[in-house]
Design an enzyme around this catalytic site. Sequence first.
Site, PDB file in Angstrom:
ATOM      1  N   LYS A  22       0.856  -1.089   0.081  1.00  0.00           N
ATOM      2  CA  LYS A  22       0.117   0.210  -0.036  1.00  0.00           C
ATOM      3  C   LYS A  22       0.893   1.187   0.085  1.00  0.00           C
ATOM      4  O   LYS A  22       0.528   1.987  -0.595  1.00  0.00           O
ATOM      5  CB  LYS A  22      -0.810   0.068   1.170  1.00  0.00           C
ATOM      6  CG  LYS A  22      -1.522   1.322   1.605  1.00  0.00           C
ATOM      7  CD  LYS A  22      -2.327   1.306   2.794  1.00  0.00           C
ATOM      8  CE  LYS A  22      -1.809   1.467   3.983  1.00  0.00           C
ATOM      9  NZ  LYS A  22      -1.402   2.917   4.391  1.00  0.00           N
ATOM     10  N   ARG A  91      -4.787  10.599   4.801  1.00  0.00           N
ATOM     11  CA  ARG A  91      -3.658  11.435   5.019  1.00  0.00           C
ATOM     12  C   ARG A  91      -2.479  11.118   3.818  1.00  0.00           C
ATOM     13  O   ARG A  91      -1.749  12.079   3.684  1.00  0.00           O
ATOM     14  CB  ARG A  91      -2.900  10.717   6.306  1.00  0.00           C
ATOM     15  CG  ARG A  91      -3.084  12.114   7.307  1.00  0.00           C
ATOM     16  CD  ARG A  91      -1.910  11.607   8.369  1.00  0.00           C
ATOM     17  NE  ARG A  91      -0.832  12.050   7.843  1.00  0.00           N
ATOM     18  CZ  ARG A  91       0.053  13.016   7.727  1.00  0.00           C
ATOM     19  NH1 ARG A  91      -0.443  14.180   8.405  1.00  0.00           N
ATOM     20  NH2 ARG A  91       1.125  13.404   7.100  1.00  0.00           N
ATOM     21  N   PRO A 121       2.074  16.099  11.648  1.00  0.00           N
ATOM     22  CA  PRO A 121       2.342  17.413  10.888  1.00  0.00           C
ATOM     23  C   PRO A 121       2.775  17.148   9.394  1.00  0.00           C
ATOM     24  O   PRO A 121       3.091  16.007   9.277  1.00  0.00           O
ATOM     25  CB  PRO A 121       3.188  17.869  11.837  1.00  0.00           C
ATOM     26  CG  PRO A 121       3.988  16.943  12.791  1.00  0.00           C
ATOM     27  CD  PRO A 121       2.974  15.857  12.664  1.00  0.00           C
ATOM     28  N   ILE A 122       2.819  18.431   8.764  1.00  0.00           N
ATOM     29  CA  ILE A 122       3.421  18.222   7.468  1.00  0.00           C
ATOM     30  C   ILE A 122       4.528  19.353   7.150  1.00  0.00           C
ATOM     31  O   ILE A 122       4.862  19.736   6.060  1.00  0.00           O
ATOM     32  CB  ILE A 122       2.529  18.196   6.411  1.00  0.00           C
ATOM     33  CG1 ILE A 122       1.420  19.646   6.332  1.00  0.00           C
ATOM     34  CG2 ILE A 122       1.712  16.952   6.245  1.00  0.00           C
ATOM     35  CD1 ILE A 122       0.804  19.833   5.000  1.00  0.00           C
ATOM     36  N   ASP A 123       4.909  19.943   8.551  1.00  0.00           N
ATOM     37  CA  ASP A 123       5.956  20.834   8.434  1.00  0.00           C
ATOM     38  C   ASP A 123       7.188  20.553   7.483  1.00  0.00           C
ATOM     39  O   ASP A 123       7.919  21.503   6.821  1.00  0.00           O
ATOM     40  CB  ASP A 123       6.393  21.252   9.581  1.00  0.00           C
ATOM     41  CG  ASP A 123       6.901  20.032  10.625  1.00  0.00           C
ATOM     42  OD1 ASP A 123       6.168  19.049  10.660  1.00  0.00           O
ATOM     43  OD2 ASP A 123       7.966  20.343  11.154  1.00  0.00           O
ATOM     44  N   LEU A 124       7.757  19.245   7.473  1.00  0.00           N
ATOM     45  CA  LEU A 124       8.919  19.056   6.748  1.00  0.00           C
ATOM     46  C   LEU A 124       8.570  18.876   5.471  1.00  0.00           C
ATOM     47  O   LEU A 124       9.488  19.293   4.677  1.00  0.00           O
ATOM     48  CB  LEU A 124       9.476  17.537   7.545  1.00  0.00           C
ATOM     49  CG  LEU A 124       9.725  17.557   8.902  1.00  0.00           C
ATOM     50  CD1 LEU A 124      10.182  16.198   9.322  1.00  0.00           C
ATOM     51  CD2 LEU A 124      11.254  18.254   9.062  1.00  0.00           C
ATOM     52  N   ASP A 306       4.626   0.397  12.203  1.00  0.00           N
ATOM     53  CA  ASP A 306       3.340  -0.442  11.238  1.00  0.00           C
ATOM     54  C   ASP A 306       3.136  -1.858  11.704  1.00  0.00           C
ATOM     55  O   ASP A 306       2.086  -2.395  11.441  1.00  0.00           O
ATOM     56  CB  ASP A 306       3.284  -0.170   9.899  1.00  0.00           C
ATOM     57  CG  ASP A 306       3.089   1.312   9.239  1.00  0.00           C
ATOM     58  OD1 ASP A 306       2.592   2.018  10.177  1.00  0.00           O
ATOM     59  OD2 ASP A 306       3.371   1.538   8.303  1.00  0.00           O
ATOM     60  N   ILE A 328       7.817   6.505  16.755  1.00  0.00           N
ATOM     61  CA  ILE A 328       7.520   7.186  15.538  1.00  0.00           C
ATOM     62  C   ILE A 328       6.346   8.005  15.897  1.00  0.00           C
ATOM     63  O   ILE A 328       5.962   9.419  15.585  1.00  0.00           O
ATOM     64  CB  ILE A 328       7.166   6.322  14.564  1.00  0.00           C
ATOM     65  CG1 ILE A 328       8.692   5.565  14.280  1.00  0.00           C
ATOM     66  CG2 ILE A 328       6.994   6.912  13.061  1.00  0.00           C
ATOM     67  CD1 ILE A 328       9.877   6.109  13.825  1.00  0.00           C
TER      68      ILE A 328
HETATM   69  N1  EPU Z   1       6.627  14.416  11.057  1.00  0.00           N
HETATM   70  C1  EPU Z   1       6.885  15.584  11.312  1.00  0.00           C
HETATM   71  N2  EPU Z   1       6.553  16.455  10.115  1.00  0.00           N
HETATM   72  C2  EPU Z   1       6.439  16.254   9.106  1.00  0.00           C
HETATM   73  C3  EPU Z   1       6.173  14.753   8.657  1.00  0.00           C
HETATM   74  C4  EPU Z   1       6.292  13.810   9.700  1.00  0.00           C
HETATM   75  O1  EPU Z   1       7.039  15.858  12.508  1.00  0.00           O
HETATM   76  O2  EPU Z   1       6.492  16.982   7.986  1.00  0.00           O
HETATM   77  C5  EPU Z   1       6.753  13.295  12.114  1.00  0.00           C
HETATM   78  C6  EPU Z   1       5.572  12.529  12.210  1.00  0.00           C
HETATM   79  O3  EPU Z   1       4.760  13.039  13.128  1.00  0.00           O
HETATM   80  C7  EPU Z   1       5.970  11.144  12.729  1.00  0.00           C
HETATM   81  C8  EPU Z   1       7.608  10.926  12.101  1.00  0.00           C
HETATM   82  O4  EPU Z   1       7.745  12.221  11.587  1.00  0.00           O
HETATM   83  O5  EPU Z   1       6.297  11.198  14.158  1.00  0.00           O
HETATM   84  C9  EPU Z   1       7.407  10.038  10.805  1.00  0.00           C
HETATM   85  O6  EPU Z   1       6.328  10.240   9.854  1.00  0.00           O
HETATM   86  P1  EPU Z   1       6.228  10.040   8.378  1.00  0.00           P
HETATM   87  O7  EPU Z   1       6.232  11.308   7.886  1.00  0.00           O
HETATM   88  O8  EPU Z   1       7.453   9.300   7.841  1.00  0.00           O
HETATM   89  O9  EPU Z   1       4.993   9.285   7.997  1.00  0.00           O
HETATM   90  P2  EPU Z   1       4.032   9.538   6.880  1.00  0.00           P
HETATM   91  O10 EPU Z   1       4.856   9.488   5.638  1.00  0.00           O
HETATM   92  O11 EPU Z   1       2.885  10.177   6.954  1.00  0.00           O
HETATM   93  C10 EPU Z   1       4.217   6.890   6.399  1.00  0.00           C
HETATM   94  C11 EPU Z   1       3.062   5.788   6.179  1.00  0.00           C
HETATM   95  C12 EPU Z   1       2.842   5.178   7.413  1.00  0.00           C
HETATM   96  C13 EPU Z   1       3.828   4.770   8.339  1.00  0.00           C
HETATM   97  C14 EPU Z   1       4.914   6.027   8.488  1.00  0.00           C
HETATM   98  C15 EPU Z   1       6.093   5.874   9.251  1.00  0.00           C
HETATM   99  C16 EPU Z   1       2.076   5.858   4.048  1.00  0.00           C
HETATM  100  C17 EPU Z   1       0.915   6.283   3.111  1.00  0.00           C
HETATM  101  N3  EPU Z   1       2.022   6.141   5.344  1.00  0.00           N
HETATM  102  O12 EPU Z   1       3.380   7.888   6.883  1.00  0.00           O
HETATM  103  O13 EPU Z   1       1.685   4.227   7.517  1.00  0.00           O
HETATM  104  O14 EPU Z   1       3.520   4.546   9.593  1.00  0.00           O
HETATM  105  O15 EPU Z   1       5.063   6.386   7.032  1.00  0.00           O
HETATM  106  O16 EPU Z   1       6.726   4.312   8.778  1.00  0.00           O
HETATM  107  O17 EPU Z   1       3.354   5.569   3.428  1.00  0.00           O
HETATM  108  C18 EPU Z   1       0.247   2.606   7.759  1.00  0.00           C
HETATM  109  O18 EPU Z   1       0.457   2.156   6.737  1.00  0.00           O
HETATM  110  O19 EPU Z   1      -0.609   2.182   8.709  1.00  0.00           O
HETATM  111  C19 EPU Z   1       0.797   3.791   8.076  1.00  0.00           C
HETATM  112  C20 EPU Z   1       0.370   4.774   9.011  1.00  0.00           C
END
Ligand code: EPU
Length: 420
Positions: A22, A91, A121-124, A306, A328
């Site tokens: 996925k 998301r 958040p999506i700040d990064l 996950d 995480i």
């Molecule tokens: N974070 C920030 N700022 C940002 C982005 C992330 O502080 O701008 C923090 C998050 O709050 C978290 C950490 O960084 O604490 C990691 O988040 P990440 O951005 O890597 O997560 P994501 O890309 O939104 C993907 C998967 C998630 C999985 C995470 C971590 C997809 C669609 N989603 O999310 O999958 O848990 O990476 O591996 O790829 C799931 O499949 O159940 C799921 C939640």
Amino acid sequence: MESLSIKGGVPLRGEVTISGAKNAALPIMAATLLTAEPCVIRRVPNLSDVTFMGQILTSLGAKVKFDGATLTVQAAKIRGVGDYDLIRKMRGSICILGPLLGRLHRASVSLPGGCVIGPRPIDLHLKGLGRLGARITIQGGYVRARAPRLAGGEVFLGGRAGPTVLGTANVMMAAVLAKGVTLIESAACEPEVVDLAAFLNAMGARVVGAGSPTITITGVRELHGAEHEVIPDRIEAATFAIAAAATHGEVTLREARSDHMHAVLDKLREAGVAVERRGPALTVRRGNRLKPVDITTLPYAGFPTDAQAQMMVLMTLTPGISIITERIFESRFMHVSELARLGADIAIEGPSAIVKGGRPLSGAPIMASDLRASAALVIAGLVARGSTLVKRIYHLDRGYEKIDEKLKRLGARIERVEEP
Ligand code: EPU
């Protein structure tokens, strides 16, 4: 609303084929927005999140056709404004921001909310796209990004909890069509990022280093259509592996990529589970005695968040104390109170769950709260004595292809029922 009714106590036995990932499929689908030519993607899992991403692409003007596990997308003419309500619901849809910006130099995407596993958040993402020259504002619930001149730059994507997976995907997808060279430092190293880079390169992009913390992207003028096969889902494979161990069964996972699963397989072995590689398949068998293990979730190649909830169920069955630390997503312990209903003894102390294992679980009605928590509850139901009803399984259908049918073929007594 549908529920799963499970009669526990049957060891899972047999073979299961792992579906496409996925979390690789979603950004790859978004990447098809980068070209006007048709793209063919194979091994696409049949999941509600994937259907949803298909609807988002359609709403942007792309032609989307599913034929079994093969998906064809042609984004000949697209617009840069996503449907507010469609995008808000998932998301993962934030990863259309990078490709829209790359292709159209502008994008308006509704801001994804937080969810039960944490604030998210999506700040990064925004910082990274800003480094490529995008001007970003938040207005009326939308992220509005404009970049008349998208130019390569140095982007550091390390955050409080390490790198960001979809943030890395977004910056990569904007950078492939930017002028000059982009260097992403502290990039996410997940196999899903590598798979996206492979697809982008098949489209004519120049991405080097994906899978390491430093990714270099040399912008090109345009991308062309491409074909790609999505990698097998390492989290689905981990879930079936843990279910096999928890039920005292023996399951062969066909198409599982053990090279993407080192942390999970290592912990399973440490816990006393036999894992054997046979060509492109993995066989998982529970030994006689389970041992408690401590787990800390980390960015790849660490133990994946996950698979944390599923592993917690295995530890509730293991005599002794296991400490599971979630690094995480801070609130990713929603399954704990539901596991307690089945008789598990788990205490939460800050980011850690202290599991006193070895007490038998007994069936009860329980409620799924998010995708991976739901998977954990299903495993618990497969083990518990008596009947378990897992409610709100729409969470499960977001990320596990036909999980009830796959489990049934392994011998589980599991039925999809309509909630009264
Ligand atoms: N974070 C920030 N700022 C940002 C982005 C992330 O502080 O701008 C923090 C998050 O709050 C978290 C950490 O960084 O604490 C990691 O988040 P990440 O951005 O890597 O997560 P994501 O890309 O939104 C993907 C998967 C998630 C999985 C995470 C971590 C997809 C669609 N989603 O999310 O999958 O848990 O990476 O591996 O790829 C799931 O499949 O159940 C799921 C939640």
